[in-house]
Design a protein around this motif. Structure first.
Motif, PDB file in Angstrom:
ATOM      1  N   LEU A 165       0.833  -1.186   0.000  1.00  9.67           N
ATOM      2  CA  LEU A 165       0.000   0.000   0.000  1.00  9.67           C
ATOM      3  C   LEU A 165       0.878   1.251   0.000  1.00  9.67           C
ATOM      4  CD1 LEU A 165      -2.820   1.395   0.752  1.00  9.67           C
ATOM      5  CD2 LEU A 165      -2.028   1.182   3.115  1.00  9.67           C
ATOM      6  N   VAL A 166       0.534   2.236  -0.835  1.00  4.00           N
ATOM      7  CA  VAL A 166       1.259   3.504  -0.823  1.00  4.00           C
ATOM      8  C   VAL A 166       0.252   4.651  -0.855  1.00  4.00           C
ATOM      9  CG1 VAL A 166       3.290   2.568  -1.988  1.00  4.00           C
ATOM     10  CG2 VAL A 166       1.476   3.646  -3.337  1.00  4.00           C
ATOM     11  N   SER A 167       0.648   5.784  -0.316  1.00  2.00           N
ATOM     12  CA  SER A 167      -0.181   6.985  -0.412  1.00  2.00           C
ATOM     13  C   SER A 167       0.254   7.764  -1.645  1.00  2.00           C
ATOM     14  CB  SER A 167      -0.041   7.843   0.843  1.00  2.00           C
ATOM     15  OG  SER A 167       1.288   8.283   1.003  1.00  2.00           O
ATOM     16  N   ALA A 168      -0.664   8.509  -2.215  1.00  2.00           N
ATOM     17  CA  ALA A 168      -0.375   9.325  -3.399  1.00  2.00           C
ATOM     18  C   ALA A 168      -1.185  10.606  -3.297  1.00  2.00           C
ATOM     19  CB  ALA A 168      -0.729   8.568  -4.673  1.00  2.00           C
ATOM     20  N   ASP A 169      -0.669  11.675  -3.873  1.00  2.00           N
ATOM     21  CA  ASP A 169      -1.426  12.923  -3.867  1.00  2.00           C
ATOM     22  C   ASP A 169      -2.749  12.771  -4.609  1.00  2.00           C
ATOM     23  OD1 ASP A 169       0.607  14.105  -2.449  1.00  2.00           O
ATOM     24  OD2 ASP A 169       1.406  15.266  -4.129  1.00  2.00           O
ATOM     25  N   TYR A 170      -2.702  12.055  -5.740  1.00  2.00           N
ATOM     26  CA  TYR A 170      -3.936  11.867  -6.504  1.00  2.00           C
ATOM     27  C   TYR A 170      -4.020  10.450  -7.049  1.00  2.00           C
ATOM     28  CZ  TYR A 170      -1.514  12.013 -11.030  1.00  2.00           C
ATOM     29  OH  TYR A 170      -0.703  11.721 -12.097  1.00  2.00           O
ATOM     30  N   ILE A 171      -5.243  10.034  -7.304  1.00  2.00           N
ATOM     31  CA  ILE A 171      -5.541   8.759  -7.963  1.00  2.00           C
ATOM     32  C   ILE A 171      -6.050   9.086  -9.361  1.00  2.00           C
ATOM     33  CG2 ILE A 171      -6.893   6.629  -7.855  1.00  2.00           C
ATOM     34  CD1 ILE A 171      -4.947   7.068  -5.482  1.00  2.00           C
TER      35      ILE A 171
END
Length: 295
Positions: A165-171
């Protein structure tokens, strides 16, 4: 499959009936963990799209026919207005679902307090990882991209594939999953943007609420990235939407300086004499971006 509609799957069709049909067929073949509805918004295709889609699926889907081409964000907003799911899943017509993403999305969403929008690691037609999300827009980011283009250096992938799992500014909007009430809380897709960056701008507002956007491993979705993404239409509207989004974050002076530096870095395109008219139109969009917004 549960009869409760947990997810409203929204697909915008614009002259891609065969792709849309293949996408919907993959949904019915692979998703069974939670109840869902499929909503197709036809963006005034003006071809045989709606008839073909009706012939294949009849009343098993909701088919909404827009009288005008609303662009991507506003068409999805129209789909949301006709939805009744707890969650929304915005899915491009040029995607193929290969397993059940809701087995991953919904348990994660319901067990994670700070979650905003989520998506998965998308694959291209050859099975290679393709754009799934990344860092939001900034003057520094796009000046760097323009400079890399000038020296023919390819910009690196912002969110490389991971088994975690990673976080991202946008999908990316090709497979964006979000709670229905959160989508309404942030105001939906910005109606001023006709196409491009509407997903990034939406995710920016989600982050402003203190939420985190995530990319999950597990779901398998193929995104058949269209060759038309390099068309003149795409270049112009992509640039116009970028300028609009950056202007919201910058002072007038800083934005004017960015426009000037961006234009200078892009100006060698005018040396392509065989495409001079196209290149001039593209470059002029940096300053005339408001012309391509929805008024």
């Amino acid at each position: 499959m549960s009869t409760h509609i947990f997810v409203s799957i929204i697909i915008v069709n614009y002259k891609t009936p065969l792709l849309t049909i293949a996408c919907i067929e993959s949904i019915f073949e692979n998703i069974g963990s939670y109840g869902f509805e499929v909503i197709v918004v036809d963006n005034a295709s003006g071809d045989n799209s709606t008839n073909l889609i009706k012939q294949h699926f009849g009343n098993t889907i909701k088919l909404i026919q827009s009288s005008e081409n609303l662009g991507f964000g506003r068409a999805n907003n129209l789909g949301v207005q006709n939805s009744c799911g707890d969650y929304l899943f915005f899915l491009n017509s040029d995607t193929i679902v290969k397993n059940d993403p809701f087995k991953y999305f919904i348990p994660f969403y319901e067990s994670t307090s700070d979650v905003g929008a989520i998506g998965c690691y998308l694959l291209d037609g050859s099975g290679m990882y393709t754009l799934s999300g990344g860092k939001t827009y900034s003057a520094k980011k796009y000046l760097k991209i323009a400079f890399n283009g000038l020296i023919r250096r390819k910009s690196p992938v912002e969110v490389p594939y991971s088994e975690y799992l990673v976080s991202a500014d946008y999908i990316i909007g090709a497979d964006l999953f979000i709670k229905n009430d959160l989508f309404h809380k942030v105001g939906g897709f910005n109606p001023k943007i006709f196409m491009y960056f509407e997903d990034v701008e939406l995710c920016e507002r989600i982050r402003d609420l203190g939420k985190v956007n995530y990319i999950l491993p597990g779901p398998k979705i193929i995104h058949l990235v269209k060759s038309s993404s390099t068309s003149q239409f795409s270049r112009v509207y992509n640039t116009a939407s970028l300028m609009f989004c950056l202007r919201q974050k910058m002072t007038p002076l800083h934005f004017r300086l960015f426009q000037l530096m961006y234009f200078i870095l892009k100006s060698p395109l005018l040396l392509k004499f065989h495409n001079l008219v196209h290149e001039y139109q593209y470059l002029s969009t940096i300053y005339n971006y408001k012309k391509y917004l929805v008024h």
